[in-house]
Design a protein around this motif. Structure first.
Motif, PDB file in Angstrom:
ATOM      1  N   ILE A   1     -20.520  -8.989 -44.134  1.00  0.00           N
ATOM      2  CA  ILE A   1     -19.646  -9.361 -45.257  1.00  0.00           C
ATOM      3  C   ILE A   1     -20.179  -8.240 -46.224  1.00  0.00           C
ATOM      4  O   ILE A   1     -21.726  -8.420 -46.592  1.00  0.00           O
ATOM      5  CB  ILE A   1     -19.712 -10.956 -45.741  1.00  0.00           C
ATOM      6  CG1 ILE A   1     -18.898 -11.521 -44.662  1.00  0.00           C
ATOM      7  CG2 ILE A   1     -18.909 -10.850 -47.143  1.00  0.00           C
ATOM      8  CD1 ILE A   1     -19.213 -12.826 -44.718  1.00  0.00           C
ATOM      9  N   ILE A   2     -19.559  -7.612 -47.257  1.00  0.00           N
ATOM     10  CA  ILE A   2     -20.284  -6.934 -48.141  1.00  0.00           C
ATOM     11  C   ILE A   2     -20.172  -7.610 -49.492  1.00  0.00           C
ATOM     12  O   ILE A   2     -19.278  -8.076 -49.975  1.00  0.00           O
ATOM     13  CB  ILE A   2     -19.165  -5.746 -48.507  1.00  0.00           C
ATOM     14  CG1 ILE A   2     -18.921  -4.599 -47.218  1.00  0.00           C
ATOM     15  CG2 ILE A   2     -19.747  -4.764 -49.656  1.00  0.00           C
ATOM     16  CD1 ILE A   2     -20.003  -4.298 -46.789  1.00  0.00           C
ATOM     17  N   LYS A   3     -21.384  -7.830 -50.076  1.00  0.00           N
ATOM     18  CA  LYS A   3     -21.838  -8.645 -51.095  1.00  0.00           C
ATOM     19  C   LYS A   3     -21.597  -7.762 -52.312  1.00  0.00           C
ATOM     20  O   LYS A   3     -21.406  -7.938 -53.245  1.00  0.00           O
ATOM     21  CB  LYS A   3     -23.109  -9.313 -50.921  1.00  0.00           C
ATOM     22  CG  LYS A   3     -23.243 -10.421 -50.071  1.00  0.00           C
ATOM     23  CD  LYS A   3     -24.635 -10.805 -49.635  1.00  0.00           C
ATOM     24  CE  LYS A   3     -25.207 -11.693 -50.836  1.00  0.00           C
ATOM     25  NZ  LYS A   3     -26.498 -11.896 -50.644  1.00  0.00           N
ATOM     26  N   LYS A   4     -22.262  -6.440 -52.323  1.00  0.00           N
ATOM     27  CA  LYS A   4     -22.321  -5.525 -53.351  1.00  0.00           C
ATOM     28  C   LYS A   4     -22.364  -4.123 -52.790  1.00  0.00           C
ATOM     29  O   LYS A   4     -23.031  -3.640 -51.855  1.00  0.00           O
ATOM     30  CB  LYS A   4     -23.387  -5.792 -54.149  1.00  0.00           C
ATOM     31  CG  LYS A   4     -23.793  -4.800 -55.547  1.00  0.00           C
ATOM     32  CD  LYS A   4     -24.974  -5.354 -56.118  1.00  0.00           C
ATOM     33  CE  LYS A   4     -24.992  -4.477 -57.492  1.00  0.00           C
ATOM     34  NZ  LYS A   4     -26.432  -4.832 -58.070  1.00  0.00           N
ATOM     35  N   GLY A   5     -21.578  -3.204 -53.407  1.00  0.00           N
ATOM     36  CA  GLY A   5     -21.466  -1.796 -53.081  1.00  0.00           C
ATOM     37  C   GLY A   5     -20.317  -1.509 -52.374  1.00  0.00           C
ATOM     38  O   GLY A   5     -19.294  -2.174 -51.861  1.00  0.00           O
ATOM     39  N   ASN A   6     -20.067  -0.143 -52.072  1.00  0.00           N
ATOM     40  CA  ASN A   6     -18.914   0.253 -51.443  1.00  0.00           C
ATOM     41  C   ASN A   6     -19.295   0.892 -50.085  1.00  0.00           C
ATOM     42  O   ASN A   6     -19.968   2.034 -49.989  1.00  0.00           O
ATOM     43  CB  ASN A   6     -18.172   1.564 -52.252  1.00  0.00           C
ATOM     44  CG  ASN A   6     -16.862   2.057 -51.890  1.00  0.00           C
ATOM     45  OD1 ASN A   6     -16.696   1.891 -50.484  1.00  0.00           O
ATOM     46  ND2 ASN A   6     -15.836   2.183 -52.737  1.00  0.00           N
ATOM     47  N   ALA A   7     -18.887   0.321 -49.019  1.00  0.00           N
ATOM     48  CA  ALA A   7     -19.248   0.437 -47.689  1.00  0.00           C
ATOM     49  C   ALA A   7     -18.627   1.781 -47.193  1.00  0.00           C
ATOM     50  O   ALA A   7     -19.310   2.497 -46.384  1.00  0.00           O
ATOM     51  CB  ALA A   7     -18.774  -0.433 -46.687  1.00  0.00           C
ATOM     52  N   THR A   8     -17.457   2.420 -47.642  1.00  0.00           N
ATOM     53  CA  THR A   8     -16.999   3.508 -47.277  1.00  0.00           C
ATOM     54  C   THR A   8     -17.528   4.706 -47.787  1.00  0.00           C
ATOM     55  O   THR A   8     -17.232   5.726 -47.435  1.00  0.00           O
ATOM     56  CB  THR A   8     -15.370   3.563 -47.739  1.00  0.00           C
ATOM     57  OG1 THR A   8     -15.454   3.620 -48.878  1.00  0.00           O
ATOM     58  CG2 THR A   8     -14.544   2.376 -47.152  1.00  0.00           C
ATOM     59  N   HIS A   9     -18.554   4.905 -48.863  1.00  0.00           N
ATOM     60  CA  HIS A   9     -19.101   5.892 -49.129  1.00  0.00           C
ATOM     61  C   HIS A   9     -20.608   6.098 -48.362  1.00  0.00           C
ATOM     62  O   HIS A   9     -21.421   6.741 -49.005  1.00  0.00           O
ATOM     63  CB  HIS A   9     -19.399   5.776 -50.774  1.00  0.00           C
ATOM     64  CG  HIS A   9     -18.179   5.751 -51.543  1.00  0.00           C
ATOM     65  ND1 HIS A   9     -18.216   5.163 -52.881  1.00  0.00           N
ATOM     66  CD2 HIS A   9     -16.904   6.102 -51.061  1.00  0.00           C
ATOM     67  CE1 HIS A   9     -16.818   5.389 -53.449  1.00  0.00           C
ATOM     68  NE2 HIS A   9     -16.299   5.862 -52.255  1.00  0.00           N
ATOM     69  N   THR A  10     -20.812   5.141 -47.737  1.00  0.00           N
ATOM     70  CA  THR A  10     -21.866   5.339 -47.043  1.00  0.00           C
ATOM     71  C   THR A  10     -22.277   6.136 -45.712  1.00  0.00           C
ATOM     72  O   THR A  10     -21.148   6.414 -45.145  1.00  0.00           O
ATOM     73  CB  THR A  10     -22.301   4.071 -46.553  1.00  0.00           C
ATOM     74  OG1 THR A  10     -21.718   3.419 -45.398  1.00  0.00           O
ATOM     75  CG2 THR A  10     -22.662   2.990 -47.544  1.00  0.00           C
ATOM     76  N   GLN A  11     -23.362   6.488 -45.217  1.00  0.00           N
ATOM     77  CA  GLN A  11     -23.604   7.365 -43.996  1.00  0.00           C
ATOM     78  C   GLN A  11     -23.167   6.463 -42.711  1.00  0.00           C
ATOM     79  O   GLN A  11     -22.473   7.067 -41.752  1.00  0.00           O
ATOM     80  CB  GLN A  11     -24.974   7.608 -43.965  1.00  0.00           C
ATOM     81  CG  GLN A  11     -25.264   8.672 -42.811  1.00  0.00           C
ATOM     82  CD  GLN A  11     -24.377   9.893 -43.055  1.00  0.00           C
ATOM     83  OE1 GLN A  11     -24.289  10.472 -44.276  1.00  0.00           O
ATOM     84  NE2 GLN A  11     -23.724  10.656 -41.932  1.00  0.00           N
TER      85      GLN A  11
END
Length: 449
Positions: free
Chosen positions: A217-227
């Motif tokens: 579960i993503i609590k903070k940040g944008n997962a699609t911008h990650t490596q």
């Protein structure tokens, strides 16, 4: 020419949703990509658009006493401008009311004339000065719940009939909450722990999922911008949707048919659970959607998924009888379990749409029966919570196809704590949105004798 403000962009998006019955999530993505907005502005734009669509009938109820000729008689853009302004005043606290009123008047001057801007100014200032009307004025219980939670009356009546008043209220209230973002870890490329480390390196805070062992579960940040996203280690998927692959339980070397596969979330999950050994034939009616399946498979570095453009109702003409070890029918449905993600669904669907989609669900199920091997497993799933598309379809199917029996062992493949809240019957699982803060979902497993 002066660039449009966020609220003007929101007004344009909301008008397009209303006039063209465009999906809010797709339209927002297109708008954000075109406008090159600041990430902080994207958040506010998303909040205003989704919130205004979600709360539409509640906002109209609040506005009605302040508009002499009635909300419904206003020009579309005037009504929507008032709705989005009131939404911010009532439900958001980051912008002062006076600034919201000022910007609404400025937008009205640009779009209309002095009279309209004056009316908007007067309405919003009156709203600021007075208490909003109480829902207690509405005597009928169902109508009161519908207006208070901003759902169409027909849908609330249906939910009350199927689940009772208390459960229906919980569903409607949860539908107003923003959905959490969850990702699935592709364990053919990395462990869950490795994925967590990679996401944290890119500044994304996560916690383990509730329902699926490969969920974060993503609590903070944008997962699609990650490596981790770019390299195929994670993909976006709701936790309840992740249970489908577990229910089907494919193993290495199997031939699996996914009948309605786009955009490919479940097809790729099946492939991951098969360690990418075997074959997942992923069908969709539209070529552009099959391209999405192929793109996702490529990003996740999965070779066993084969996207094909095909109407699942015609599948028996293209594949040999008894050629698949397992079949997934994640059927087209009303989508009433994902209203939080697509709030416009509740305004664009009606009871007749549910009747029409049932016909397609039955046709797909009947069409794939000959393709399943004896002893093979068929999973039927939907992202709706309407029982006529779920339990009733399964009852019909078993009556029509005596060679199938329910597969009660499906419960053994799902997390043991799921039974604390979700509705479980022999071989079937219904997850309502408030059970685990996920999408509403239905999953059933059947075996061919």
């Amino acid at each position: 020419m002066k660039p449009k403000t966020i609220r003007e962009v929101a007004l344009d998006v909301l008008l397009q949703i209303e006039k063209n019955q465009a999906y809010s999530n797709l339209l927002l993505n297109q708008t954000v990509n075109k406008a090159s907005l600041d990430p902080r502005d994207v958040g506010l734009l998303t909040e205003i658009v989704y919130g205004t669509v979600q709360r539409r009938d509640t906002l109209d109820y609040y506005l009605e006493p302040f508009i002499k000729k009635g909300v419904k008689n206003l020009n579309d853009w005037v009504r929507v401008l008032l709705q989005l302004s009131l939404y911010q005043m009532v439900y958001l606290d980051r912008v002062p009311d006076r600034a919201i009123v000022h910007e609404a008047v400025t937008i009205a001057k640009r779009r209309g004339h002095q009279g309209i801007s004056g009316m908007i100014n007067g309405v919003l200032r009156n709203v600021r000065r007075q208490e909003l009307r109480s829902f207690d004025e509405i005597k009928d219980e169902t109508t009161r719940l519908a207006i208070a939670t901003s759902h169409p009356v027909w849908l609330v009546k249906r939910l009350v009939k199927q689940y009772g008043v208390e459960e229906a209220e919980q569903i409607c209230l949860t539908n107003l909450q923003p959905p959490q973002v969850t990702v699935r870890v592709n364990q053919t490329l990395a462990s869950v722990e490795e994925a967590i480390d990679l996401l944290q390196e890119d500044g994304v805070e996560v916690k383990r999922g509730h329902l699926s062992e490969d969920a974060l579960i993503i609590k903070k940040g944008n997962a699609t911008h990650t490596q981790a996203f770019k390299s195929g280690i994670i993909t976006i998927q709701d936790e309840s949707s992740m249970l489908v692959a577990r229910a089907l339980d494919p193993v290495k070397g199997m031939d699996v048919l996914d009948c309605c596969a786009a955009p490919g979330g479940k097809s790729t999950h099946l492939a991951e659970r098969m360690k990418d050994k075997g074959r997942v034939i992923a069908l969709d009616l539209h070529e552009h959607k099959v391209k999405l399946i192929d793109q996702l498979s490529n990003r996740l570095q999965l070779n066993s998924v084969q996207g094909q453009v095909m109407d699942a109702r015609q599948a028996s003409k293209h594949f040999e009888k008894a050629s698949f070890d397992a079949i997934l029918v994640d059927a087209p449905c009303s989508g009433l379990g994902v209203i939080r993600r697509k709030p416009d669904i509740k305004w664009t669907k009606n009871a007749k749409d549910i009747e029409a989609i049932q016909k397609i669900q039955k046709e797909i199920l009947s069409a794939v029966v000959p393709l399943l091997k004896k002893g093979g497993r068929l999973v039927y799933s939907t992202c709706t919570i309407d029982r006529t598309e779920n339990d009733k379809i399964v009852q019909w199917f078993l009556k029509e196809h005596h060679e199938f029996i329910m597969d009660p062992s499906v419960i053994e493949r799902l997390p043991h704590h799921i039974s604390e809240k979700a509705k479980i019957e022999e071989g079937s699982l219904t997850i309502l949105p408030h059970h685990f803060n996920t999408d509403g979902f239905f999953i059933t497993a059947m075996l061919k004798q």
